[in-house]
Design a protein around this motif. Structure first.
Motif, PDB file in Angstrom:
ATOM      1  N   GLN A   1      35.984   0.562  36.928  1.00  0.00           N
ATOM      2  CA  GLN A   1      35.180  -0.360  36.322  1.00  0.00           C
ATOM      3  C   GLN A   1      33.907  -0.042  36.036  1.00  0.00           C
ATOM      4  OE1 GLN A   1      35.079  -3.979  38.987  1.00  0.00           O
ATOM      5  NE2 GLN A   1      37.448  -4.150  38.878  1.00  0.00           N
ATOM      6  N   ARG A   2      33.230   0.880  36.767  1.00  0.00           N
ATOM      7  CA  ARG A   2      31.759   1.353  36.691  1.00  0.00           C
ATOM      8  C   ARG A   2      31.678   2.675  36.959  1.00  0.00           C
ATOM      9  NH1 ARG A   2      26.957  -1.646  38.977  1.00  0.00           N
ATOM     10  NH2 ARG A   2      26.182  -0.298  37.396  1.00  0.00           N
ATOM     11  N   PRO A   3      31.995   3.755  36.051  1.00  0.00           N
ATOM     12  CA  PRO A   3      32.084   5.297  36.319  1.00  0.00           C
ATOM     13  C   PRO A   3      30.476   5.449  36.267  1.00  0.00           C
ATOM     14  CG  PRO A   3      32.943   4.442  34.149  1.00  0.00           C
ATOM     15  CD  PRO A   3      33.216   3.348  35.043  1.00  0.00           C
ATOM     16  N   GLU A   4      29.889   4.716  35.619  1.00  0.00           N
ATOM     17  CA  GLU A   4      28.075   5.150  35.231  1.00  0.00           C
ATOM     18  C   GLU A   4      27.419   5.205  36.846  1.00  0.00           C
ATOM     19  OE1 GLU A   4      28.291   0.842  34.965  1.00  0.00           O
ATOM     20  OE2 GLU A   4      29.546   2.546  34.210  1.00  0.00           O
ATOM     21  N   LEU A   5      28.032   4.033  37.725  1.00  0.00           N
ATOM     22  CA  LEU A   5      27.394   4.023  38.895  1.00  0.00           C
ATOM     23  C   LEU A   5      27.623   5.284  39.627  1.00  0.00           C
ATOM     24  CD1 LEU A   5      25.848   1.953  41.082  1.00  0.00           C
ATOM     25  CD2 LEU A   5      28.323   1.310  41.768  1.00  0.00           C
ATOM     26  N   PHE A   6      28.780   5.747  39.530  1.00  0.00           N
ATOM     27  CA  PHE A   6      28.908   6.902  40.251  1.00  0.00           C
ATOM     28  C   PHE A   6      28.388   8.229  39.831  1.00  0.00           C
ATOM     29  CE2 PHE A   6      32.248   3.946  41.742  1.00  0.00           C
ATOM     30  CZ  PHE A   6      32.513   4.534  42.973  1.00  0.00           C
ATOM     31  N   ALA A   7      28.167   8.206  38.550  1.00  0.00           N
ATOM     32  CA  ALA A   7      27.464   9.266  38.020  1.00  0.00           C
ATOM     33  C   ALA A   7      26.069   9.337  38.143  1.00  0.00           C
ATOM     34  CB  ALA A   7      27.614   9.289  36.466  1.00  0.00           C
ATOM     35  N   GLU A   8      25.509   8.145  38.248  1.00  0.00           N
ATOM     36  CA  GLU A   8      24.024   7.728  38.385  1.00  0.00           C
ATOM     37  C   GLU A   8      23.554   7.749  39.991  1.00  0.00           C
ATOM     38  OE1 GLU A   8      23.363   4.526  35.894  1.00  0.00           O
ATOM     39  OE2 GLU A   8      23.967   5.736  34.075  1.00  0.00           O
ATOM     40  N   ARG A   9      24.206   7.013  40.812  1.00  0.00           N
ATOM     41  CA  ARG A   9      23.675   6.768  42.219  1.00  0.00           C
ATOM     42  C   ARG A   9      24.462   6.994  43.313  1.00  0.00           C
ATOM     43  NH1 ARG A   9      22.423   0.839  43.116  1.00  0.00           N
ATOM     44  NH2 ARG A   9      21.483   1.800  45.016  1.00  0.00           N
ATOM     45  N   VAL A  10      25.864   7.042  43.174  1.00  0.00           N
ATOM     46  CA  VAL A  10      26.726   7.327  44.359  1.00  0.00           C
ATOM     47  C   VAL A  10      26.776   8.990  44.428  1.00  0.00           C
ATOM     48  CG1 VAL A  10      29.089   7.262  45.297  1.00  0.00           C
ATOM     49  CG2 VAL A  10      28.056   5.357  43.961  1.00  0.00           C
ATOM     50  N   VAL A  11      26.274   9.374  45.691  1.00  0.00           N
ATOM     51  CA  VAL A  11      26.169  10.763  45.916  1.00  0.00           C
ATOM     52  C   VAL A  11      27.463  11.102  46.825  1.00  0.00           C
ATOM     53  CG1 VAL A  11      23.947  11.048  45.523  1.00  0.00           C
ATOM     54  CG2 VAL A  11      24.584  10.269  47.709  1.00  0.00           C
ATOM     55  N   GLY A  12      28.032  10.189  47.713  1.00  0.00           N
ATOM     56  CA  GLY A  12      29.027  10.668  48.460  1.00  0.00           C
ATOM     57  C   GLY A  12      29.928   9.508  48.508  1.00  0.00           C
TER      58      GLY A  12
ATOM     59  N   GLU B   1      32.036  13.056  63.123  1.00  0.00           N
ATOM     60  CA  GLU B   1      31.512  14.534  62.743  1.00  0.00           C
ATOM     61  C   GLU B   1      31.710  14.617  61.113  1.00  0.00           C
ATOM     62  OE1 GLU B   1      32.835  19.101  63.814  1.00  0.00           O
ATOM     63  OE2 GLU B   1      33.562  17.357  65.314  1.00  0.00           O
ATOM     64  N   ALA B   2      33.073  14.172  60.841  1.00  0.00           N
ATOM     65  CA  ALA B   2      33.217  14.318  59.359  1.00  0.00           C
ATOM     66  C   ALA B   2      32.337  13.347  58.506  1.00  0.00           C
ATOM     67  CB  ALA B   2      34.704  13.738  59.355  1.00  0.00           C
ATOM     68  N   LEU B   3      31.946  12.365  58.932  1.00  0.00           N
ATOM     69  CA  LEU B   3      30.847  11.452  58.071  1.00  0.00           C
ATOM     70  C   LEU B   3      29.394  12.186  58.120  1.00  0.00           C
ATOM     71  CD1 LEU B   3      31.779   7.900  59.307  1.00  0.00           C
ATOM     72  CD2 LEU B   3      32.211   8.952  57.017  1.00  0.00           C
ATOM     73  N   LEU B   4      29.002  12.804  59.221  1.00  0.00           N
ATOM     74  CA  LEU B   4      27.909  13.598  59.399  1.00  0.00           C
ATOM     75  C   LEU B   4      28.017  14.593  58.361  1.00  0.00           C
ATOM     76  CD1 LEU B   4      27.339  13.438  63.373  1.00  0.00           C
ATOM     77  CD2 LEU B   4      25.813  12.215  61.333  1.00  0.00           C
ATOM     78  N   ASP B   5      29.081  15.203  58.386  1.00  0.00           N
ATOM     79  CA  ASP B   5      29.201  16.525  57.478  1.00  0.00           C
ATOM     80  C   ASP B   5      28.881  16.106  55.944  1.00  0.00           C
ATOM     81  OD1 ASP B   5      29.817  19.459  56.895  1.00  0.00           O
ATOM     82  OD2 ASP B   5      31.333  18.083  55.600  1.00  0.00           O
ATOM     83  N   LEU B   6      29.595  14.921  55.744  1.00  0.00           N
ATOM     84  CA  LEU B   6      29.617  14.314  54.260  1.00  0.00           C
ATOM     85  C   LEU B   6      27.962  14.030  53.982  1.00  0.00           C
ATOM     86  CD1 LEU B   6      30.812  13.062  51.746  1.00  0.00           C
ATOM     87  CD2 LEU B   6      31.029  10.803  52.955  1.00  0.00           C
ATOM     88  N   LEU B   7      27.572  13.395  55.079  1.00  0.00           N
ATOM     89  CA  LEU B   7      26.000  12.742  54.809  1.00  0.00           C
ATOM     90  C   LEU B   7      24.963  13.792  54.732  1.00  0.00           C
ATOM     91  CD1 LEU B   7      25.720   9.779  57.253  1.00  0.00           C
ATOM     92  CD2 LEU B   7      25.896   9.639  54.823  1.00  0.00           C
ATOM     93  N   GLY B   8      25.296  15.346  55.370  1.00  0.00           N
ATOM     94  CA  GLY B   8      24.668  16.395  55.224  1.00  0.00           C
ATOM     95  C   GLY B   8      24.820  16.993  53.848  1.00  0.00           C
ATOM     96  N   ARG B   9      26.062  17.091  53.152  1.00  0.00           N
ATOM     97  CA  ARG B   9      26.196  17.491  52.032  1.00  0.00           C
ATOM     98  C   ARG B   9      25.701  16.685  51.040  1.00  0.00           C
ATOM     99  NH1 ARG B   9      31.592  17.221  50.669  1.00  0.00           N
ATOM    100  NH2 ARG B   9      32.297  16.659  52.857  1.00  0.00           N
ATOM    101  N   CYS B  10      25.472  15.231  51.335  1.00  0.00           N
ATOM    102  CA  CYS B  10      24.592  14.154  50.225  1.00  0.00           C
ATOM    103  C   CYS B  10      23.243  14.656  50.411  1.00  0.00           C
ATOM    104  CB  CYS B  10      25.219  12.869  50.648  1.00  0.00           C
ATOM    105  SG  CYS B  10      26.793  12.465  50.494  1.00  0.00           S
ATOM    106  N   ALA B  11      22.748  14.724  51.313  1.00  0.00           N
ATOM    107  CA  ALA B  11      21.257  14.943  51.649  1.00  0.00           C
ATOM    108  C   ALA B  11      20.989  16.381  50.781  1.00  0.00           C
ATOM    109  CB  ALA B  11      20.997  15.259  53.098  1.00  0.00           C
ATOM    110  N   ALA B  12      21.716  17.390  51.003  1.00  0.00           N
ATOM    111  CA  ALA B  12      21.442  18.719  50.521  1.00  0.00           C
ATOM    112  C   ALA B  12      21.569  18.393  49.061  1.00  0.00           C
ATOM    113  CB  ALA B  12      22.466  19.702  50.981  1.00  0.00           C
ATOM    114  N   ARG B  13      22.498  17.664  48.492  1.00  0.00           N
ATOM    115  CA  ARG B  13      22.644  17.705  46.911  1.00  0.00           C
ATOM    116  C   ARG B  13      21.418  16.826  46.473  1.00  0.00           C
ATOM    117  NH1 ARG B  13      27.262  15.837  43.152  1.00  0.00           N
ATOM    118  NH2 ARG B  13      28.285  17.339  44.114  1.00  0.00           N
ATOM    119  N   ARG B  14      20.916  15.867  47.140  1.00  0.00           N
ATOM    120  CA  ARG B  14      19.753  15.120  46.816  1.00  0.00           C
ATOM    121  C   ARG B  14      18.625  15.911  46.695  1.00  0.00           C
ATOM    122  NH1 ARG B  14      16.088  11.678  49.059  1.00  0.00           N
ATOM    123  NH2 ARG B  14      15.174   9.941  47.918  1.00  0.00           N
ATOM    124  N   ARG B  15      18.328  16.721  47.983  1.00  0.00           N
ATOM    125  CA  ARG B  15      17.224  17.523  47.718  1.00  0.00           C
ATOM    126  C   ARG B  15      17.186  18.488  46.714  1.00  0.00           C
ATOM    127  NH1 ARG B  15      18.223  17.433  53.374  1.00  0.00           N
ATOM    128  NH2 ARG B  15      19.404  19.377  53.212  1.00  0.00           N
TER     129      ARG B  15
END
Length: 369
Positions: free
Chosen positions: A175-186, A345-359
């Motif tokens: 429904q809202r692909p633009e939300l994932f392109a603009e705000r959803v990092v993970g 552990e899997a979620l922490l890895d995901l959040l770490g990758r999201c934080a690195a992508r954001r930085r």
């Protein structure tokens, strides 16, 4: 008598017959199962007893686009300013207590510090009962969108969905692909499916409103709620055993974890849950998966899942080759409860990758400036 009425009567008769069988089996087995429950409880250490929900969240509510009230919670990080918001979306027949362990782990994070939003899907948990025609995955996606707009209107998002919650994320991407392109990092897709639910996992006959047993049980629940509650009470130990078998892969799982799932299911009205059967059975959103390609993606599932077989996770991962696929050997449909440390552990890895992508994105913006 009209055919529709005959169908309802036949369904009710089938349900009553099934009820009689269940009660008979319960009478023979309840002592054995109750003994098993006591044995398991005795074998567990005191430290394995059910902890309370922690940290406590700030209760709130969001009104969906059709006026249904959704019960929500917001948890601020223990220290520091949140760099992103994590939204946890539970599955069919459950509620936000599904994330019992993860709420604490996420709230205690400092790097990255995250804000947590949890809510109960419509007709589940503490949220308002919704009309049958609105109990669709499409509407669940609109509900999630309403929660995001109300409780996380700005900043990066990480969306975590379990089972029907994962289907909700797919419908939102549709429904809202633009939300994932603009705000959803993970995105985390846990024990879920992109389609063909009737082909594997829950039998196709079960995922149909034409199933006379389902129709009969729903009719009894609406017209004779005391009878339905009585059956639940009489067959309680049998239901507990079935819950353990389908929710978890480990038969020696802590009894309080089975109790937790049993309580979540029992909190929901049977006929309300039946309202979602058609939408789960017809769910097919392989075409929506490419919208996740701009995000960090985690796909996780138990190899002993009897509700949605592991092949569904493999199919999603095949469509998203950059996703991280995490297998839980011997684990059932609820890895976040059965193996919380590995799930964390899997979620922490995901959040770490999201934080690195954001930085990395912020550095690129600074260079352009």
């Amino acid at each position: 008598m009209r055919p529709q009425v005959w169908g309802a009567v036949a369904g009710a008769a089938g349900a009553v017959a099934a009820t009689g069988v269940a009660v008979g089996v319960a009478a023979r087995k309840r002592s054995q199962i109750a003994t098993d429950r006591r044995r398991l409880a005795k074998e567990l250490s005191d430290g394995d007893e059910a902890p309370g929900l922690f940290p406590p969240g700030e209760p709130s509510s969001v009104t969906a686009d059709d006026g249904i009230r959704l019960s929500c919670e917001e948890i601020e990080p223990a220290s520091g300013q949140a760099t992103m918001t994590v939204v946890l979306v539970h599955g069919f027949a459950l509620d936000r207590r599904t994330w019992h362990f993860q709420r604490r782990m996420l709230a205690e994070l400092t790097e990255p510090a995250v804000r947590v939003v949890l809510y109960d899907q419509r007709s589940h948990g503490r949220s308002e009962r919704a009309p049958r025609e609105s109990c669709t995955i499409e509407q669940l996606a609109r509900d999630l969108d309403a929660v995001i707009r109300a409780l996380a209107p700005e900043g990066p998002l990480v969306l975590v969905g379990h089972s029907m919650g994962g289907m909700t994320l797919m419908a939102l991407a549709e429904q809202r692909p633009e939300l994932f392109a603009e705000r959803v990092v993970g995105v985390a897709l846990v024990s879920t499916s992109a389609g063909e639910m009737a082909g594997a996992g829950l039998p196709g006959a079960l995922l149909s409103r034409d199933n006379p047993l389902l129709r009969g049980v729903g009719l009894i629940a609406r017209l004779q709620p005391k009878l339905e509650k009585g059956v639940r009470r009489v067959a309680g130990d049998l239901i507990w055993s079935i819950t353990r078998s389908y929710a978890y892969g480990d038969r020696g799982v802590s009894p309080w974890l089975v109790d937790l799932v049993d309580t979540m299911i029992s909190t929901n009205a049977v006929d309300a849950l039946i309202d979602f059967v058609d939408t789960v059975g017809s769910h097919n959103r392989l075409a929506a998966l490419p919208a996740f390609a701009t995000c960090e993606v985690l796909v996780a599932a138990g190899e002993a899942d009897r509700v949605i077989p592991f092949e569904h996770a493999e199919r999603i991962a095949a469509e998203l080759p950059d996703a991280t696929l995490v297998r839980f050997p011997g684990v059932g449909h609820l890895p976040m409860l059965e193996q919380p440390a590995t799930m964390d552990e899997a979620l922490l890895d995901l959040l770490g990758r999201c934080a690195a992508r954001r930085r990395g994105g912020l550095r690129r913006l600074r260079r352009r400036a």
